[in-house]
Scaffold this motif. Sequence first.
Motif, short mmCIF file in Angstrom:
data_model
loop_
_atom_site.label_atom_id
_atom_site.label_comp_id
_atom_site.label_asym_id
_atom_site.label_seq_id
_atom_site.Cartn_x
_atom_site.Cartn_y
_atom_site.Cartn_z
N LEU A 58 0.82 -1.20 0.00
CA LEU A 58 0.00 0.00 0.00
C LEU A 58 0.86 1.26 0.00
N ARG A 59 1.92 1.22 0.80
CA ARG A 59 2.82 2.38 0.81
C ARG A 59 3.44 2.57 -0.58
N ASP A 60 3.83 1.47 -1.23
CA ASP A 60 4.40 1.56 -2.57
C ASP A 60 3.39 2.16 -3.55
N VAL A 61 2.14 1.71 -3.43
CA VAL A 61 1.09 2.23 -4.31
C VAL A 61 0.93 3.73 -4.09
N ALA A 62 0.95 4.15 -2.83
CA ALA A 62 0.80 5.58 -2.54
C ALA A 62 1.95 6.38 -3.13
N VAL A 63 3.17 5.86 -3.01
CA VAL A 63 4.35 6.55 -3.56
C VAL A 63 4.25 6.62 -5.08
N GLN A 64 3.90 5.50 -5.70
CA GLN A 64 3.82 5.48 -7.16
C GLN A 64 2.69 6.36 -7.68
N SER A 65 1.60 6.44 -6.92
CA SER A 65 0.53 7.36 -7.30
C SER A 65 1.03 8.80 -7.26
N ALA A 66 1.84 9.11 -6.27
CA ALA A 66 2.40 10.46 -6.17
C ALA A 66 3.35 10.74 -7.34
N ILE A 67 4.13 9.72 -7.72
CA ILE A 67 5.04 9.89 -8.86
C ILE A 67 4.25 10.19 -10.12
N LEU A 68 3.19 9.40 -10.36
CA LEU A 68 2.37 9.63 -11.55
C LEU A 68 1.75 11.02 -11.52
N ARG A 69 1.29 11.42 -10.36
CA ARG A 69 0.70 12.75 -10.22
C ARG A 69 1.73 13.83 -10.54
N ASN A 70 2.96 13.64 -10.08
CA ASN A 70 4.00 14.65 -10.25
C ASN A 70 4.51 14.75 -11.68
N ILE A 71 4.42 13.66 -12.45
CA ILE A 71 4.90 13.72 -13.85
C ILE A 71 3.77 14.05 -14.82
N THR A 72 2.56 14.23 -14.30
CA THR A 72 1.41 14.54 -15.16
C THR A 72 1.32 16.04 -15.39
N GLY A 73 1.36 16.42 -16.65
CA GLY A 73 1.23 17.82 -17.01
C GLY A 73 -0.04 18.06 -17.80
N LYS A 74 0.12 18.48 -19.04
CA LYS A 74 -1.04 18.81 -19.88
C LYS A 74 -1.73 17.58 -20.44
N ASP A 75 -0.99 16.46 -20.55
CA ASP A 75 -1.49 15.28 -21.24
C ASP A 75 -1.42 14.08 -20.30
N ALA A 76 -2.56 13.66 -19.76
CA ALA A 76 -2.59 12.55 -18.81
C ALA A 76 -2.21 11.23 -19.48
N ASP A 77 -2.62 11.05 -20.72
CA ASP A 77 -2.28 9.80 -21.42
C ASP A 77 -0.77 9.69 -21.61
N LEU A 78 -0.14 10.79 -21.96
CA LEU A 78 1.31 10.80 -22.12
C LEU A 78 1.98 10.46 -20.80
N ALA A 79 1.47 11.01 -19.71
CA ALA A 79 2.05 10.74 -18.40
C ALA A 79 1.99 9.25 -18.08
N GLU A 80 0.88 8.60 -18.40
CA GLU A 80 0.75 7.17 -18.14
C GLU A 80 1.77 6.37 -18.96
N LYS A 81 1.94 6.75 -20.23
CA LYS A 81 2.90 6.06 -21.08
C LYS A 81 4.33 6.25 -20.54
N ASN A 82 4.64 7.48 -20.15
CA ASN A 82 5.97 7.75 -19.59
C ASN A 82 6.18 6.97 -18.29
N PHE A 83 5.14 6.90 -17.48
CA PHE A 83 5.22 6.16 -16.21
C PHE A 83 5.58 4.70 -16.47
N ASP A 84 4.88 4.08 -17.42
CA ASP A 84 5.13 2.67 -17.74
C ASP A 84 6.54 2.48 -18.30
N LEU A 85 6.96 3.40 -19.17
CA LEU A 85 8.30 3.30 -19.76
C LEU A 85 9.38 3.45 -18.68
#
Length: 634
Positions: A58-85
Amino acid sequence: MAHTPTLNTSLSTQGLADALHEAANTPSSSSNTRPAAPTTTGGTPRMAGTANQRATELRDVAVQSAILRNITGKDADLAEKNFDLLKNRLGDGFTKIMTGTGVANLVKDVKLENNLSTQATQDSAATERLANASALPMPANVGRGEFTVAPLDIMPYVDPKTGKFAATVLEMNGNGYGNITTMEKNMLAKAMHSMGDVAAVIEKEPNALFVVGCSGREDPPAFGQSKKIHEKLMIAQAIDKEIQKKQVPGLLAEAMSEDGGATNPKPIGAKIIGLDSFDGDALLRDGQGKVVIKDSVAQQKEGRDKDGIAELHSTLDKIADWHNPTQPAIVVGYTAQLARAIKIDADGTPTLNGRKVSVINNDRLVLNINALNEAEGKKLDTKKFISSNISYLPAASKGHAYAFANDYNKQPDVAAKFPQFSREIINEQAGSIDEIHSKVLELLAQGKRVIIKPSGTGHGDGIRAFDLPEAATPNAIRKEIEESYAQVKGTYGERGGFPYTISEYLTAARIDKPGHPLNTMKYELRIPVLGDVTDPEQRLLKATHGAIIKIDGGSALREGENGDFSKNFASVSAQVLKTGLSADNFMKPLADPKTLDLLGLTEKDVGELLKWATGYVAHTLTNIDKAETILDKK
């Protein structure tokens, strides 16, 4: 306003519910799991092993959710792709790297180059076989971390005498090159291990500062972030991984002490810092909002600085232990900014915001720092830091790369064994526009077509070529030279330009597959030579064809053209900048049997080239102390 996408995790919704309930010691409504029995004292029961594991998840999920939130800018789909990469490329270092100060901003709104499909089609068995056959011992004068990878750009051509495959080196390049992730996966792992080997420096400097540079933020009028910045984060991860290994004995000793290290706990690994101080608002714009370019130089508002060096220093000052470090640090940033921010002390030591730089991982950055400090008579002393390639001079200077190639090729055993790769490279140097013009006219008068290349540049910037009939129009030649220099100074400032290398223009090979979409297009081979430090006691150099061919997408012959001469030079990065298309549109995996068939090459052809390449880099490294004077030899 962009929304933050929901994070996909390996835990199902029910799994999350069960973990939450179990961690709180209350039964889940959809589970038969009973709560743990109370302790004998009536207190709250301790969490069982499974509950502890779930809580960690759960702690890992919370941290990773924060990472995704922090790398999300104008394009949420792009952020998801970058997150996976990023998860794929950074592996078990993902969370550590991506939660580093400023790192998320390096990838926000950046369409990172994927390269997974290119990498996946490399023939791993053939790559390993040919790389092993090319192996040579690492030269004894090369210390730990002093050589990582040199991705040679090779131009194939048809030997006019034999009609067979031949090739010549175009550039040596260094570890700052982009698209390293096209490399076959096992070779990439070796290259990254080699990058991390420089962590040995912490044995002498426990709180060493490592600087990893990335090209970008220097191309008027775009000034875009690099689509390959994640490759530099991979280098940071490789260094951090080796740092942690080096720290293990000390951590074990602390754990065995009376208080288990509680009195003076040591941080594990390096502090990761991402820097990008670019200030787009500092650029002067016209009525349409376009950046004003004058004499190829982007104009700035009065008193403003697009590189934001003052802000960069301020960012570092805010890091708690920057000036009194308690652990190593790894800075990942842009060479245009870092070259200005890094200063040279009186004794030749590089410093960043008052802190000694122990390692610089980017060949061109070393030269750029020297270039910017030349007017003050200052120069980096390579005894005061590690350039994680000591071959940075030939890596960034075509003239030096050619001089070492000629020096290697003239050895009788090399010329006899590799005649198809040993043609002498005409290698004239010029330090002014007048000198370039004079040398071009001299070579044309000798019946040799000419190509000119500036120092310290990328993307093919500033390269120009001249055919024999142009000798009749010397003024037009001079104008092209002046345009080349203006382009280079506008893009790179004092970091690029002179000396120019003047060479003979050779007709590049073209793809010869009638009916194929790439038929008649020019191409180059990228042949990385890397350090294999799997066994630190027996370090090796190996060349690999598990890389790419670079295709000039605009070079297909039109009706009536024979392809004998061209004034167009399109690198992969230049084509990406021009078209907006991803890099894989202009690359193919060289170690894919289909690519070899497309080029009409055999494994034997490639294997011989790899052996030549390893020998060339080994010769350069062995004689690197001659780098400053080798151009004086005629």
